[in-house]
Design a protein around this motif. Structure first.
Motif, PDB file in Angstrom:
ATOM      1  N   GLU A 113       5.218 -13.296  -6.392  1.00 51.92           N
ATOM      2  CA  GLU A 113       4.242 -12.225  -6.577  1.00 51.92           C
ATOM      3  C   GLU A 113       4.860 -10.866  -6.287  1.00 51.92           C
ATOM      4  OE1 GLU A 113      -0.104 -10.937  -4.763  1.00 51.92           O
ATOM      5  OE2 GLU A 113       0.559 -13.011  -4.573  1.00 51.92           O
ATOM      6  N   MET A 114       4.675  -9.926  -7.232  1.00 50.41           N
ATOM      7  CA  MET A 114       5.179  -8.565  -7.066  1.00 50.41           C
ATOM      8  C   MET A 114       4.063  -7.620  -6.629  1.00 50.41           C
ATOM      9  SD  MET A 114       7.637  -8.479 -10.421  1.00 50.41           S
ATOM     10  CE  MET A 114       8.275  -6.831 -10.140  1.00 50.41           C
ATOM     11  N   TRP A 115       2.881  -7.734  -7.255  1.00 49.04           N
ATOM     12  CA  TRP A 115       1.722  -6.937  -6.876  1.00 49.04           C
ATOM     13  C   TRP A 115       0.454  -7.591  -7.402  1.00 49.04           C
ATOM     14  CZ3 TRP A 115      -0.831  -5.511 -11.214  1.00 49.04           C
ATOM     15  CH2 TRP A 115      -0.122  -5.202 -12.367  1.00 49.04           C
ATOM     16  N   THR A 116      -0.660  -7.232  -6.764  1.00 45.21           N
ATOM     17  CA  THR A 116      -1.990  -7.692  -7.176  1.00 45.21           C
ATOM     18  C   THR A 116      -2.952  -6.522  -7.070  1.00 45.21           C
ATOM     19  OG1 THR A 116      -1.583  -9.938  -6.391  1.00 45.21           O
ATOM     20  CG2 THR A 116      -3.879  -9.303  -6.689  1.00 45.21           C
ATOM     21  N   ASN A 117      -3.745  -6.320  -8.108  1.00 41.14           N
ATOM     22  CA  ASN A 117      -4.807  -5.309  -8.083  1.00 41.14           C
ATOM     23  C   ASN A 117      -6.149  -6.020  -8.179  1.00 41.14           C
ATOM     24  OD1 ASN A 117      -2.932  -3.289  -8.091  1.00 41.14           O
ATOM     25  ND2 ASN A 117      -3.282  -2.625 -10.182  1.00 41.14           N
ATOM     26  N   SER A 118      -7.088  -5.589  -7.352  1.00 42.93           N
ATOM     27  CA  SER A 118      -8.453  -6.117  -7.402  1.00 42.93           C
ATOM     28  C   SER A 118      -9.393  -5.000  -7.831  1.00 42.93           C
ATOM     29  CB  SER A 118      -8.888  -6.627  -6.029  1.00 42.93           C
ATOM     30  OG  SER A 118      -8.100  -7.721  -5.645  1.00 42.93           O
ATOM     31  N   PHE A 119     -10.382  -5.364  -8.626  1.00 44.58           N
ATOM     32  CA  PHE A 119     -11.370  -4.405  -9.108  1.00 44.58           C
ATOM     33  C   PHE A 119     -12.743  -4.903  -8.679  1.00 44.58           C
ATOM     34  CE2 PHE A 119      -7.821  -4.542 -12.131  1.00 44.58           C
ATOM     35  CZ  PHE A 119      -7.329  -3.261 -11.949  1.00 44.58           C
ATOM     36  N   VAL A 120     -13.176  -4.469  -7.499  1.00 44.09           N
ATOM     37  CA  VAL A 120     -14.445  -4.922  -6.930  1.00 44.09           C
ATOM     38  C   VAL A 120     -15.592  -4.426  -7.806  1.00 44.09           C
ATOM     39  CG1 VAL A 120     -15.943  -4.837  -4.914  1.00 44.09           C
ATOM     40  CG2 VAL A 120     -13.463  -4.984  -4.619  1.00 44.09           C
ATOM     41  N   GLY A 121     -16.486  -5.333  -8.155  1.00 42.96           N
ATOM     42  CA  GLY A 121     -17.651  -4.979  -8.956  1.00 42.96           C
ATOM     43  C   GLY A 121     -17.407  -5.016 -10.455  1.00 42.96           C
ATOM     44  N   HIS A 122     -16.202  -5.347 -10.861  1.00 41.26           N
ATOM     45  CA  HIS A 122     -15.870  -5.421 -12.285  1.00 41.26           C
ATOM     46  C   HIS A 122     -15.094  -6.700 -12.560  1.00 41.26           C
ATOM     47  CE1 HIS A 122     -16.573  -1.113 -11.721  1.00 41.26           C
ATOM     48  NE2 HIS A 122     -16.990  -1.152 -12.970  1.00 41.26           N
ATOM     49  N   SER A 123     -15.622  -7.533 -13.421  1.00 37.96           N
ATOM     50  CA  SER A 123     -14.933  -8.747 -13.807  1.00 37.96           C
ATOM     51  C   SER A 123     -13.909  -8.422 -14.889  1.00 37.96           C
ATOM     52  CB  SER A 123     -15.941  -9.770 -14.334  1.00 37.96           C
ATOM     53  OG  SER A 123     -15.289 -10.967 -14.661  1.00 37.96           O
ATOM     54  N   VAL A 124     -12.738  -9.026 -14.838  1.00 32.42           N
ATOM     55  CA  VAL A 124     -11.707  -8.829 -15.851  1.00 32.42           C
ATOM     56  C   VAL A 124     -11.822  -9.943 -16.881  1.00 32.42           C
ATOM     57  CG1 VAL A 124      -9.223  -8.803 -16.288  1.00 32.42           C
ATOM     58  CG2 VAL A 124     -10.152  -7.620 -14.299  1.00 32.42           C
ATOM     59  N   THR A 125     -11.931  -9.553 -18.148  1.00 24.68           N
ATOM     60  CA  THR A 125     -12.101 -10.547 -19.208  1.00 24.68           C
ATOM     61  C   THR A 125     -10.991 -10.523 -20.252  1.00 24.68           C
ATOM     62  OG1 THR A 125     -13.514  -9.012 -20.421  1.00 24.68           O
ATOM     63  CG2 THR A 125     -14.607 -10.608 -18.984  1.00 24.68           C
ATOM     64  N   GLY A 139     -13.001  -5.361 -19.117  1.00 27.22           N
ATOM     65  CA  GLY A 139     -13.931  -6.095 -18.268  1.00 27.22           C
ATOM     66  C   GLY A 139     -15.334  -5.535 -18.357  1.00 27.22           C
ATOM     67  N   TRP A 140     -16.179  -6.001 -17.469  1.00 25.71           N
ATOM     68  CA  TRP A 140     -17.580  -5.590 -17.446  1.00 25.71           C
ATOM     69  C   TRP A 140     -18.059  -5.592 -16.004  1.00 25.71           C
ATOM     70  CZ3 TRP A 140     -20.961  -9.054 -15.262  1.00 25.71           C
ATOM     71  CH2 TRP A 140     -20.499 -10.368 -15.143  1.00 25.71           C
ATOM     72  N   SER A 141     -19.189  -4.951 -15.798  1.00 25.53           N
ATOM     73  CA  SER A 141     -19.809  -4.952 -14.479  1.00 25.53           C
ATOM     74  C   SER A 141     -21.238  -5.467 -14.611  1.00 25.53           C
ATOM     75  CB  SER A 141     -19.800  -3.542 -13.878  1.00 25.53           C
ATOM     76  OG  SER A 141     -20.575  -2.682 -14.666  1.00 25.53           O
ATOM     77  N   PRO A 142     -21.810  -5.996 -13.533  1.00 27.21           N
ATOM     78  CA  PRO A 142     -23.168  -6.539 -13.587  1.00 27.21           C
ATOM     79  C   PRO A 142     -24.235  -5.505 -13.951  1.00 27.21           C
ATOM     80  CG  PRO A 142     -22.071  -7.248 -11.570  1.00 27.21           C
ATOM     81  CD  PRO A 142     -21.184  -6.230 -12.234  1.00 27.21           C
ATOM     82  N   ASP A 143     -23.929  -4.207 -13.789  1.00 30.95           N
ATOM     83  CA  ASP A 143     -24.921  -3.192 -14.123  1.00 30.95           C
ATOM     84  C   ASP A 143     -24.914  -2.825 -15.611  1.00 30.95           C
ATOM     85  OD1 ASP A 143     -22.535  -1.804 -14.190  1.00 30.95           O
ATOM     86  OD2 ASP A 143     -23.070  -0.368 -12.630  1.00 30.95           O
ATOM     87  N   GLY A 144     -24.213  -3.631 -16.434  1.00 35.17           N
ATOM     88  CA  GLY A 144     -24.282  -3.461 -17.880  1.00 35.17           C
ATOM     89  C   GLY A 144     -23.225  -2.569 -18.491  1.00 35.17           C
ATOM     90  N   PHE A 145     -22.233  -2.167 -17.719  1.00 32.38           N
ATOM     91  CA  PHE A 145     -21.180  -1.320 -18.265  1.00 32.38           C
ATOM     92  C   PHE A 145     -19.942  -2.140 -18.585  1.00 32.38           C
ATOM     93  CE2 PHE A 145     -23.904   1.778 -16.323  1.00 32.38           C
ATOM     94  CZ  PHE A 145     -23.821   2.850 -17.202  1.00 32.38           C
ATOM     95  N   HIS A 146     -19.271  -1.748 -19.655  1.00 35.13           N
ATOM     96  CA  HIS A 146     -18.000  -2.344 -20.036  1.00 35.13           C
ATOM     97  C   HIS A 146     -16.931  -1.303 -19.779  1.00 35.13           C
ATOM     98  CE1 HIS A 146     -20.024  -5.703 -22.024  1.00 35.13           C
ATOM     99  NE2 HIS A 146     -20.927  -4.794 -22.327  1.00 35.13           N
ATOM    100  N   GLY A 147     -15.728  -1.751 -19.474  1.00 36.37           N
ATOM    101  CA  GLY A 147     -14.704  -0.768 -19.169  1.00 36.37           C
ATOM    102  C   GLY A 147     -13.315  -1.213 -19.546  1.00 36.37           C
ATOM    103  N   LEU A 148     -12.440  -0.219 -19.631  1.00 39.34           N
ATOM    104  CA  LEU A 148     -11.019  -0.433 -19.859  1.00 39.34           C
ATOM    105  C   LEU A 148     -10.251   0.328 -18.803  1.00 39.34           C
ATOM    106  CD1 LEU A 148     -10.825   0.133 -23.728  1.00 39.34           C
ATOM    107  CD2 LEU A 148     -10.757  -2.065 -22.526  1.00 39.34           C
ATOM    108  N   ARG A 149      -9.138  -0.224 -18.376  1.00 36.44           N
ATOM    109  CA  ARG A 149      -8.250   0.445 -17.433  1.00 36.44           C
ATOM    110  C   ARG A 149      -6.837   0.353 -17.979  1.00 36.44           C
ATOM    111  NH1 ARG A 149     -10.620   0.756 -12.099  1.00 36.44           N
ATOM    112  NH2 ARG A 149     -12.600  -0.336 -12.086  1.00 36.44           N
ATOM    113  N   GLY A 150      -6.101   1.427 -17.865  1.00 39.16           N
ATOM    114  CA  GLY A 150      -4.688   1.435 -18.215  1.00 39.16           C
ATOM    115  C   GLY A 150      -3.869   1.351 -16.956  1.00 39.16           C
ATOM    116  N   ILE A 151      -2.986   0.361 -16.880  1.00 39.82           N
ATOM    117  CA  ILE A 151      -2.184   0.119 -15.678  1.00 39.82           C
ATOM    118  C   ILE A 151      -0.707   0.093 -16.084  1.00 39.82           C
ATOM    119  CG2 ILE A 151      -1.673  -1.536 -13.837  1.00 39.82           C
ATOM    120  CD1 ILE A 151      -4.511  -2.537 -14.056  1.00 39.82           C
ATOM    121  N   THR A 152       0.130   0.739 -15.294  1.00 37.41           N
ATOM    122  CA  THR A 152       1.567   0.684 -15.538  1.00 37.41           C
ATOM    123  C   THR A 152       2.106  -0.670 -15.076  1.00 37.41           C
ATOM    124  OG1 THR A 152       2.116   1.605 -13.384  1.00 37.41           O
ATOM    125  CG2 THR A 152       1.785   3.184 -15.190  1.00 37.41           C
TER     126      THR A 152
END
Length: 167
Positions: A113-125, A139-152
């Motif tokens: 393992e090199m690194w781990t990122n957690s996104f509390v409140g957002h499931s990764v799909t 991913g998405w969140s239980p409050d009905g929002f969908h999201g994208l994240r850009g990670i290096t």
């Protein structure tokens, strides 16, 4: 259960030629529920899944189906949704826990393992690697929002966008 194959263990990986003829069949480690696989390096694959009771198990197989390594990681008790192999042999795993927390993890070519990122409140799909080597995590969140994240590739978040759900 061997599922009629006569092979006990986790998910099966099968290699076929261009005509669909089986070259080899391999049972991978663990009692996995959901699983994902990716080609890594030029001649290997990684099969990853969530163990019953929690934790991610990953098995790296050679082109001939030989086990190169098996690793277990703390990854929650949810699902592994995507696995991406990088050109250098490193592997990115993405998924979500049953507590609506998304997880993205990078391992090196040997499975450490090199690194781990957690996104509390957002499931990764979902997970994709862009040409500029940005990882796009969906991913998405239980409050009905969908999201994208850009990670290096070093795990640093470059950007995050949220979009309203379809209701």
């Amino acid at each position: 259960d061997s599922g009629g194959t006569g092979i006990e263990g986790g998910p099966l990986a099968v290699a076929v030629d261009n005509d669909g003829k089986q070259l080899w069949l391999k049972s991978t480690a663990g009692d996995m529920g959901t699983f994902s696989l990716a080609r890594v390096e030029k001649d290997a694959i990684v099969v990853a899944g969530i163990k019953k009771g929690g934790g991610l198990v990953a098995t790296k197989l050679s082109q001939k189906g030989d086990t190169m390594w098996v690793k277990t990681y703390a990854f929650g008790s949810g699902t592994v949704r995507a696995t991406v192999g990088l050109a250098d042999g490193d592997v990115i795993f993405a998924g979500g826990s049953t507590k609506n927390s998304g997880i993205v993890m990078r391992t090196d070519v040997n499975g450490f393992e090199m690194w781990t990122n957690s996104f509390v409140g957002h499931s990764v799909t979902g997970l994709a690697l862009l040409q500029d080597q940005t990882l796009v995590v969906g991913g998405w969140s239980p409050d009905g929002f969908h999201g994208l994240r850009g990670i290096t590739l070093d795990g640093t978040e470059r950007w995050a966008k949220t979009y309203p759900g379809s209701g």
